[in-house]
Design an enzyme around this catalytic site. Structure first.
Site, short mmCIF file in Angstrom:
data_model
loop_
_atom_site.label_atom_id
_atom_site.label_comp_id
_atom_site.label_asym_id
_atom_site.label_seq_id
_atom_site.Cartn_x
_atom_site.Cartn_y
_atom_site.Cartn_z
N GLU A 157 33.99 70.73 22.42
CA GLU A 157 35.32 71.29 22.24
C GLU A 157 35.69 71.34 20.76
OE1 GLU A 157 38.20 69.38 24.79
OE2 GLU A 157 37.58 70.59 26.49
N GLU A 184 33.63 72.14 31.95
CA GLU A 184 34.49 71.03 32.37
C GLU A 184 35.68 71.56 33.14
OE1 GLU A 184 36.17 68.62 29.28
OE2 GLU A 184 34.33 68.54 28.15
C1 GAL Z 1 38.18 67.53 27.28
C2 GAL Z 1 37.02 66.79 26.62
C3 GAL Z 1 36.43 65.73 27.52
C4 GAL Z 1 37.53 64.96 28.17
C5 GAL Z 1 38.40 65.89 28.95
C6 GAL Z 1 39.51 65.19 29.71
O1 GAL Z 1 39.07 67.94 26.30
O2 GAL Z 1 36.00 67.67 26.24
O3 GAL Z 1 35.62 64.89 26.73
O4 GAL Z 1 38.27 64.30 27.19
O5 GAL Z 1 38.99 66.80 28.09
O6 GAL Z 1 40.35 66.11 30.37
#
Ligand code: GAL
Length: 660
Positions: free
Chosen positions: A143, A300
């Site tokens: 990210e 994610e």
């Molecule tokens: C994203 C990040 C992850 C985790 C996730 C939680 O921003 O890439 O490592 O922190 O959010 O929602």
């Protein structure tokens, strides 16, 4: 088949848990994990000291169990020894504060010292794992820009000057572009220029806008540097990084970044609220179009609650599946979560995961395993492309940045919200629409909506005029067409660049105070903004007028016919419910109609993927009540239902429309 998995952080767990992890991964149908994202401190415990043994073991274990690895370059979060030795890599805020270590991503995108260390790690990772058969992709950093997009340090200042010198060539050209005769800001040397650090009053708007462009470019440049190393050492392993096309994350111009990776990957977190489902679909749609309609990777999302919203509610029954399948509908060939196993310690211990604190005997793990089985039944969908819609919403990062700067008629304006409201209106009418970057080819679209298209270079103005001349139906609205790429006003009356095309004139902007509203004769209510629109010719039709207050009788919504095309102006913020009836009219004149039976419009989102022979028609129940989609053309895939429970999804197949 479709990929299924999560971020996997085995270093947070004892060795025996790893065996349980792979057993459960197999049970859930997991076939890919992202590994080593936050592992720098473990992999390099001190300058010159490396410890790969544990990672070797994890990768081997995964491989033995048929699980592929999306291997991180591990550069996302520098270890304490590095920030202790080199505090000069820490980002600096606009007011000169330091973002200290202790969380993550505390590095300056432009720091040569950070680069030196991070790129050494990238090289070490690539050399170590270049021949490992488990590695299916590289995951650059994580990210990029999530916490460090805007850095105002001296490193940033130096890099900003270099970026400006390249953009403008000479200081005089910069002075013209920045309008520096305002407030005695004329520069005589690039060395005098600073990032827009906290100043006594509003910083120069073009300086601010250029700093946003520079900051996006600086991280893109960093991405390239990691990628170039990987491409030399492992030319056959594709490279990606996880974008954040979501919420109000606006610092990175992903339309501009997409060409730098071998495949687009995105992270999305559900935003609870009345437009939550719409925003989910909007993000997936834009990601799919940034990817050029090609399949992309959902890197994610969450199985249930996150831990970083003000109140973190669990997902309702069925929402886990709906959210994942919405991304698949919009072109994702991978469904991955943050994270595999819910942490016991650390800042994300209250964030949901595929294996919750309760363990495998839990509703979440059962849903996760169920979805894994269903994804197997969608194997044929893998590799198929988005089937384009007939309408588009333009999404333009420069306009997002420029329209929300300070010293404007209103600081209440929200670019993304306006785009989302239009998207919601399309969903309410059951009309498919593509959310596309402003550089996209528009020729295939009968209708193009460009909400708050504020920053309009001459070339974009020309493209949109051609689009209309060639029979396209163009719609834009308040605070659009106002400035050029230097944030200088297009003169001659608002909406500047589009005044002639639209055949309207707005003399003064119409921001409304909080709580103020104005009624329209079509039943809609304007809040936040209400331009008094003057048609400038007889070819302009008034589609709606204001009926209350000082505005009463004035035009609010207009349309000018241009050959077979048209150009419409929406002078007020109407919100999704107010936009829908106007859109219905505009869409009908553009020849668009819903592909859904009347009773399903609004309740069901329809998204189509195609492999050229077969169309995969995704039908997503957007509501909390059951719906029946039997009336939609196509046959459900084996095992998929036509009666959709609340928040459920079905997939039909039908023969693809003949092309070419
Ligand atoms: C994203 C990040 C992850 C985790 C996730 C939680 O921003 O890439 O490592 O922190 O959010 O929602």
């Amino acid at each position: 088949r479709l990929a299924y998995g999560a971020d996997y952080n085995p270093e947070q767990w004892p060795r025996e848990t790893w065996d349980e992890d792979v057993r459960l991964m197999r049970e859930a149908g997991v076939n890919v994990v992202s590994l080593a994202i936050f592992s720098w401190a473990r992999l390099q415990p001190a300058r010159g000291a490396w410890d790969f043994a544990w990672l070797d073991e994890v990768i081997d274990l995964l491989h033995e169990n048929g699980i592929a690895v999306d291997l991180a370059t591990a550069t996302a979060s520098p270890p304490p020894w590095l920030t202790t030795e080199h505090p000069e890599i820490l980002p600096v805020t606009a007011s000169g504060g330091i973002l200290w270590p202790g969380a993550r991503q505390h590095w300056r995108p432009t720091s040569p010292v950070f680069r030196e260390h991070a790129l050494k790690l990238v090289t070490a990772m690539a050399e170590r794992y270049k021949d490992h058969p488990a590695v299916c992709a590289w995951h650059i950093s994580n990210e990029l820009g999530c916490h460090n997009i805007y850095d105002y340090s001296d490193d940033a200042a130096r890099a900003f000057r270099g970026w400006l010198a390249e953009r403008y060539g000479s200081i005089d050209v910069l002075n013209d572009a920045w309008g520096t005769d305002f407030w005695s800001q004329r520069y005589t040397d690039f060395q005098q220029i600073l990032p827009p650090r906290q100043a006594a009053s509003h910083a120069n708007p073009t300086q601010q806008l250029d700093f946003k462009r520079f900051s996006s470019d600086a991280l893109k440049q960093y991405l390239r540097e990691e990628r170039d190393i990987l491409n030399v050492i492992t030319p056959d392993i594709p490279v990606t990084t996880n974008f954040m096309v979501m919420g109000e994350t606006k610092g990175m111009d992903y339309a501009d970044w997409a060409g730098e990776v071998d495949f687009v990957a995105n992270d999305h977190y559900f935003v609870p609220g009345p437009q939550g489902v719409d925003e989910l679909s909007f993000s997936a749609n834009l990601t799919g179009n940034i990817a050029g309609g090609n399949p992309w990777f959902l890197m994610e999302h969450s199985t249930s609650a996150v831990n970083w919203q003000p109140v973190n509610t669990p997902k309702k029954p069925g929402a886990l599946r709906r959210d994942s399948l919405t991304h698949v509908a919009h072109g994702a060939d991978a469904v991955c979560y943050f994270q595999w196993r819910q942490s016991r310690a650390g800042a994300e211990k209250f964030h949901s995961a595929m294996v919750p604190h309760a363990g495998e005997d839990s509703p979440i793990f059962r849903s996760v395993a169920g979805l894994g089985r269903e994804l197997e039944s969608l194997s044929d969908v893998a590799g198929s492309h988005r089937s384009p819609a007939s309408a588009a919403i333009l999404f333009d990062w420069n306009s997002w940045w420029a329209s929300e700067q300070d010293s404007h008629p209103s600081d209440r304006l929200r670019y993304k919200q306006e785009a989302l409201d239009w998207y919601s209106a399309f969903l309410a009418l059951g009309l498919r629409v593509d959310v596309v970057p402003s550089a996209a080819d528009l020729s295939g679209y009968a209708l193009v909506v460009a909400p708050i298209l504020h920053a309009v270079p001459a070339a974009l103005k020309g493209r949109l005029e051609d689009y209309v001349q060639n029979g396209g139906h163009f719609v834009t609205g308040y605070f659009s067409g106002i400035a050029d790429e230097n944030d200088h006003i297009w003169l001659g009356g608002y909406p500047g660049a589009f005044a002639d095309l639209l055949g309207v004139r707005v003399d003064e902007f119409g921001p409304l105070l909080d709580g103020e509203s104005i009624q329209l004769d079509n039943g809609a209510t304007a809040t936040l903004w209400a331009d008094r629109v003057q048609p400038s010719g007889h070819d302009v039709e008034i589609l709606a007028r204001y009926t209350t207050g000082e505005h009463s009788g004035d035009a609010a919504v207009t349309r000018r016919a241009v050959g077979n095309g048209s150009a419409a102006y929406m002078g007020a913020r109407l919100g999704a419910p107010g936009l829908a009836p106007v859109l219905a009219d505009l869409a009908a004149s553009a020849g668009l109609s819903s592909e859904l039976p009347a009773e399903l419009r609004g309740a069901v989102e329809m998204v189509v993927r195609t492999d050229g022979r077969t169309d995969y028609v995704f039908l997503i129940n957007r509501t909390d009540t059951a719906v029946d989609v039997t009336g939609v053309e196509g046959a459900p895939l084996p095992g998929w239902e036509s009666k959709l429970d609340p928040r459920s999804v079905s997939v039909l197949t039908r023969r693809a429309a003949a092309t070419g």
